[in-house]
Enzyme design. Structure first.
Site, mmCIF file in Angstrom:
data_model
loop_
_atom_site.group_PDB
_atom_site.id
_atom_site.type_symbol
_atom_site.label_atom_id
_atom_site.label_comp_id
_atom_site.label_asym_id
_atom_site.label_seq_id
_atom_site.Cartn_x
_atom_site.Cartn_y
_atom_site.Cartn_z
ATOM 1 C CG HIS A 55 -1.886 -1.057 1.320
ATOM 2 N ND1 HIS A 55 -2.918 -1.028 2.234
ATOM 3 C CD2 HIS A 55 -2.043 -2.210 0.619
ATOM 4 C CE1 HIS A 55 -3.664 -2.108 2.095
ATOM 5 N NE2 HIS A 55 -3.140 -2.845 1.120
ATOM 6 C CD GLU A 57 -2.534 4.509 2.058
ATOM 7 O OE1 GLU A 57 -3.630 4.952 1.684
ATOM 8 O OE2 GLU A 57 -2.111 3.388 1.677
ATOM 9 C CB CYS A 85 -6.195 -0.309 5.608
ATOM 10 S SG CYS A 85 -4.481 -0.872 5.475
ATOM 11 C CB CYS A 88 -1.679 1.947 6.044
ATOM 12 S SG CYS A 88 -1.389 0.942 4.565
#
Length: 141
Positions: A55, A57, A85, A88
């Site tokens: 991801h 992030e 999420c 993250c």
């Protein structure tokens, strides 16, 4: 939200659009210094990397933890196209970043993509508190 925040958040959305246009999942993020200088950008590469943690992030939080001293990290802001999420968010917290600004909330994301809600795996706990606390007590002091 300042005009600079809006400009940087729009760039994160652009990164999400670019990510989707190149066959990746539609998420983008960037880290910015207090003056608005973009330090690093990333987009989602979960499918291409065959890595569920790819991801943007999380990539940026890891970068910040490796490359920035704690004071600099605390002064940065992450701008991201979607609310981070739980995975993250944990990495962001541990990296010491100062602030996160997101465009699309998790709730809004779920309205658009109901199958993408968090979490879906059943979880049970807490349990065995007295036993589980033993290795933790005193470690962080």
């Amino acid at each position: 939200m300042t005009p600079q925040d809006e400009r940087l958040l729009r760039r994160a959305i652009e990164l999400a659009n670019e990510s989707r246009a190149t066959g990746h999942a539609p998420y983008g993020s960037l880290l910015a210094a207090p003056d608005g200088t973009i330090l690093v950008e990333a987009h989602n590469t979960v499918r291409a990397d065959r890595d569920i943690s790819a991801h943007p992030e999380l990539k940026l939080a890891r970068w910040a933890a490796r490359e920035l001293d704690p004071g600099t990290a605390a002064a940065t802001t992450m701008f991201t196209s979607c609310q981070p999420c739980m995975m993250c968010t944990g990495a962001i917290d541990r990296s010491g970043l100062g602030r996160v600004v997101y465009a699309l909330s998790a709730e809004q994301h779920t309205e658009i993509y109901p199958e993408g809600g968090f979490p879906r795996v059943p979880q049970e706990g807490p349990a065995l508190f007295e036993e589980a606390r033993v290795p933790i007590v005193g470690y962080y002091t």
